[in-house]
Design a protein around this motif. Structure first.
Motif, short mmCIF file in Angstrom:
data_model
loop_
_atom_site.label_atom_id
_atom_site.label_comp_id
_atom_site.label_asym_id
_atom_site.label_seq_id
_atom_site.Cartn_x
_atom_site.Cartn_y
_atom_site.Cartn_z
N PRO A 1 0.83 -1.21 0.00
CA PRO A 1 0.00 0.00 0.00
C PRO A 1 0.86 1.26 0.00
O PRO A 1 1.94 1.27 0.59
CB PRO A 1 -0.80 -0.13 1.31
CG PRO A 1 0.08 -0.92 2.21
CD PRO A 1 0.81 -1.90 1.31
N ILE A 2 0.36 2.29 -0.65
CA ILE A 2 1.11 3.54 -0.78
C ILE A 2 0.44 4.65 0.03
O ILE A 2 -0.78 4.84 -0.04
CB ILE A 2 1.17 3.97 -2.26
CG1 ILE A 2 1.93 2.94 -3.10
CG2 ILE A 2 1.84 5.35 -2.40
CD1 ILE A 2 1.92 3.23 -4.60
N LEU A 3 1.25 5.37 0.77
CA LEU A 3 0.84 6.64 1.35
C LEU A 3 1.55 7.72 0.54
O LEU A 3 2.77 7.85 0.60
CB LEU A 3 1.21 6.73 2.83
CG LEU A 3 0.87 8.06 3.53
CD1 LEU A 3 -0.59 8.44 3.34
CD2 LEU A 3 1.20 7.98 5.01
N LEU A 4 0.77 8.45 -0.25
CA LEU A 4 1.32 9.40 -1.23
C LEU A 4 1.12 10.83 -0.77
O LEU A 4 -0.01 11.27 -0.53
CB LEU A 4 0.64 9.18 -2.58
CG LEU A 4 0.94 10.21 -3.67
CD1 LEU A 4 2.37 10.04 -4.19
CD2 LEU A 4 -0.05 10.08 -4.82
N GLY A 5 2.21 11.57 -0.71
CA GLY A 5 2.15 13.00 -0.48
C GLY A 5 2.47 13.73 -1.76
O GLY A 5 3.61 14.15 -1.97
N ALA A 6 1.51 13.84 -2.64
CA ALA A 6 1.72 14.50 -3.94
C ALA A 6 0.36 14.85 -4.52
O ALA A 6 -0.67 14.29 -4.13
CB ALA A 6 2.49 13.59 -4.90
N GLU A 7 0.39 15.76 -5.49
CA GLU A 7 -0.84 16.17 -6.14
C GLU A 7 -0.71 15.94 -7.65
O GLU A 7 0.28 15.40 -8.12
CB GLU A 7 -1.13 17.64 -5.82
CG GLU A 7 -1.41 17.87 -4.34
CD GLU A 7 -1.61 19.33 -3.98
OE1 GLU A 7 -1.06 20.20 -4.71
OE2 GLU A 7 -2.28 19.61 -2.98
N GLY A 8 -1.72 16.36 -8.38
CA GLY A 8 -1.65 16.30 -9.83
C GLY A 8 -1.68 14.89 -10.37
O GLY A 8 -2.48 14.04 -9.96
N GLN A 9 -0.78 14.62 -11.33
CA GLN A 9 -0.78 13.36 -12.06
C GLN A 9 -0.56 12.15 -11.15
O GLN A 9 -1.21 11.11 -11.33
CB GLN A 9 0.32 13.40 -13.12
CG GLN A 9 0.19 12.32 -14.17
CD GLN A 9 -0.80 12.69 -15.26
OE1 GLN A 9 -0.47 13.42 -16.17
NE2 GLN A 9 -2.02 12.20 -15.17
N ALA A 10 0.32 12.27 -10.17
CA ALA A 10 0.60 11.15 -9.27
C ALA A 10 -0.63 10.79 -8.45
O ALA A 10 -0.98 9.61 -8.28
CB ALA A 10 1.79 11.48 -8.36
N ARG A 11 -1.29 11.81 -7.92
CA ARG A 11 -2.50 11.56 -7.11
C ARG A 11 -3.60 10.94 -7.97
O ARG A 11 -4.32 10.03 -7.52
CB ARG A 11 -2.97 12.86 -6.49
CG ARG A 11 -4.20 12.69 -5.60
CD ARG A 11 -4.50 13.93 -4.79
NE ARG A 11 -5.56 13.66 -3.83
CZ ARG A 11 -5.65 14.23 -2.64
NH1 ARG A 11 -4.74 15.12 -2.27
NH2 ARG A 11 -6.64 13.95 -1.82
N GLU A 12 -3.74 11.44 -9.18
CA GLU A 12 -4.75 10.90 -10.09
C GLU A 12 -4.52 9.41 -10.34
O GLU A 12 -5.46 8.61 -10.32
CB GLU A 12 -4.71 11.67 -11.41
CG GLU A 12 -5.75 11.25 -12.43
CD GLU A 12 -5.67 12.06 -13.71
OE1 GLU A 12 -5.93 11.49 -14.79
OE2 GLU A 12 -5.31 13.26 -13.64
N LEU A 13 -3.25 9.05 -10.56
CA LEU A 13 -2.92 7.64 -10.77
C LEU A 13 -3.27 6.79 -9.56
O LEU A 13 -3.86 5.71 -9.69
CB LEU A 13 -1.43 7.51 -11.09
CG LEU A 13 -0.87 6.08 -11.14
CD1 LEU A 13 -1.47 5.31 -12.31
CD2 LEU A 13 0.64 6.09 -11.23
N LEU A 14 -2.92 7.28 -8.38
CA LEU A 14 -3.19 6.50 -7.17
C LEU A 14 -4.69 6.31 -6.95
O LEU A 14 -5.14 5.22 -6.60
CB LEU A 14 -2.57 7.19 -5.95
CG LEU A 14 -2.58 6.32 -4.69
CD1 LEU A 14 -1.50 5.25 -4.76
CD2 LEU A 14 -2.40 7.16 -3.43
N GLU A 15 -5.45 7.36 -7.19
CA GLU A 15 -6.89 7.26 -6.99
C GLU A 15 -7.55 6.35 -8.03
O GLU A 15 -8.49 5.63 -7.72
CB GLU A 15 -7.51 8.66 -7.01
CG GLU A 15 -7.09 9.48 -5.79
CD GLU A 15 -7.58 10.92 -5.83
OE1 GLU A 15 -7.99 11.37 -6.94
OE2 GLU A 15 -7.52 11.60 -4.79
#
Length: 411
Positions: free
Chosen positions: A331-345
């Protein structure tokens, strides 16, 4: 086809560029194409060149059928603007000479950023060889280093921005690693018809869950009952890992959580010093590990961190480690916005929070710690998603179609 690829970094060096170039080139060779990679002597990230290269100006190697030509460059650790700039310049000069006099004939010349002088070298070589030039854009330079405050001199910014536009104009094809990056380049007026997106990806046969995580835990003396929160990768100016240390400080009274940092970079010593100042007994730092050991390290973790600073330029980035973590079912805990967040979601592989927000990190981390079934589901969804969309083999195929188009060759 005969493919000539300029990349400053190549295995055994670590990092996304080295892995991406090697794995794509390996597939192209398997498909019957001739691939020559012009790179520097291995030294990333510590700036130390192995003894077998000492006293040489050129080294010729074979990596799974890939012809590798390594030229001398000024080796320096991955920190310090002046020394790194010298390394970039010396690589540019040596790569031009090696490509012209040692690489032989080719059908297409490819050069990979982020450092723009590699792109300039590729363009010069393409002119001399009368072959089309393909520019791979892995980071938006100089926007990224300007946004991070690395370069503030207006004249240097003007020169780099002019060089960036020059290379975009001269390239027959521009290949980015994220759709948002392609859109940004097109927004600036460059033809959409020559802009392509080939994201980073993984070798699914290599990055997968392993039992080696148990061995890592035993070797390092981590209590088997602990929740291991792992960051593995570059510890530089872009990652904002001071925020993770704030999270560790928030959770230092929880004896069941251990924060593990693995890697090197310009900010590593500062982070170690800061952890000591804060007396964080729940953090451990380890040097970079060999690529073949990375699936075991990922498998040793309960939760994996991906962190970027809150900067506009990172809206276009997808950190390559996301694909590796997903492939290893973590599992990933992501601190980022934009393209990276879109991919995770889209993948459902973890939780995304606001970058550089220690309280948001802490809240999400506690939620993940208390729900092992949720972590397991994140891991499962991540691997399913990355296998469906981000394998190196499929990406390498897409690259070949671009080469075919610009070079007028059938593949």
């Amino acid at each position: 086809m005969k493919i000539l690829f300029l990349s400053q970094f190549f295995p055994p060096e670590m990092g996304a560029l080295a892995s991406r170039t090697y794995e794509h080139a390996k597939y192209w060779v398997q498909e019957g194409h001739e691939v020559t990679v012009v790179c520097g002597f291995p030294n990333y990230p510590d700036g130390v060149v192995p003894p077998e290269y000492h006293g040489k100006w050129l080294a010729r190697e074979d990596w799974d059928g890939i012809r590798v030509l390594r030229g001398w460059l000024y080796a320096t650790p991955n920190r310090g603007v002046i020394k790194r700039s010298i390394a970039f310049v010396t690589y540019m000069i040596s790569s031009i000479l090696v490509a012209i006099f040692c690489a032989g004939k080719c059908d297409v010349v490819v050069a990979s950023s982020p450092q723009l002088l590699c792109g300039l070298a590729g363009y010069i070589v393409s002119l001399i060889k009368w072959r089309p030039f393909v520019f791979e854009v892995r980071d938006l330079w100089p926007a990224q280093i300007i946004d991070l405050g690395v370069i503030k001199n207006r004249f240097i910014i003007f020169l780099l921005s002019s060089l960036e536009s020059f290379l975009y104009n001269r390239a027959k094809a521009i290949v980015t690693i994220a759709p948002a990056m392609s859109c940004e380049i097109a927004r600036r007026g460059f033809p959409e018809s020559k802009i392509f997106t080939i994201p980073n990806g993984i070798n699914e046969e290599f990055f997968k869950p392993t039992n080696g995580g148990i061995k890592i835990r035993q070797e390092k003396g981590w209590d088997t009952s602990k929740i291991v929160v792992l960051y593995i990768g570059t510890m530089g100016l872009s990652q904002g890992l001071e925020t993770i240390l704030q999270v560790a400080e928030n959770m230092k009274d929880n004896p069941d959580v251990l924060f593990v940092f693995v890697g090197a970079g310009a900010d590593r010593e500062n982070l170690i010093s800061l952890a000591e100042q804060k007396k964080l007994n729940n953090t451990k730092f380890y040097p970079p590990v060999k690529k073949q050991d990375m699936p075991d390290w990922y498998s040793s973790a309960d939760i994996c961190l991906v962190s970027l600073k809150k900067r506009n330029v990172f809206l276009y980035n997808i950190p390559s480690k996301m694909f590796e973590i997903m492939a290893c079912e973590r599992p990933i805990l992501l601190g980022a916005e934009g393209q990276a967040r879109e991919l995770l979601e889209q993948s459902g592989a973890g939780i995304a929070i606001e970058p550089e927000n220690a309280n948001a990190y802490t809240e999400a981390l506690i939620k993940m710690i208390h729900d092992p079934e949720m972590r397991k589901l994140f891991g499962k969804k991540g691997r399913e998603y990355v296998l469906a969309h981000f394998t190196r083999k499929e990406n390498a195929k897409k690259y070949l179609s671009i080469f075919s188009e610009v070079a007028g060759k059938t593949v």
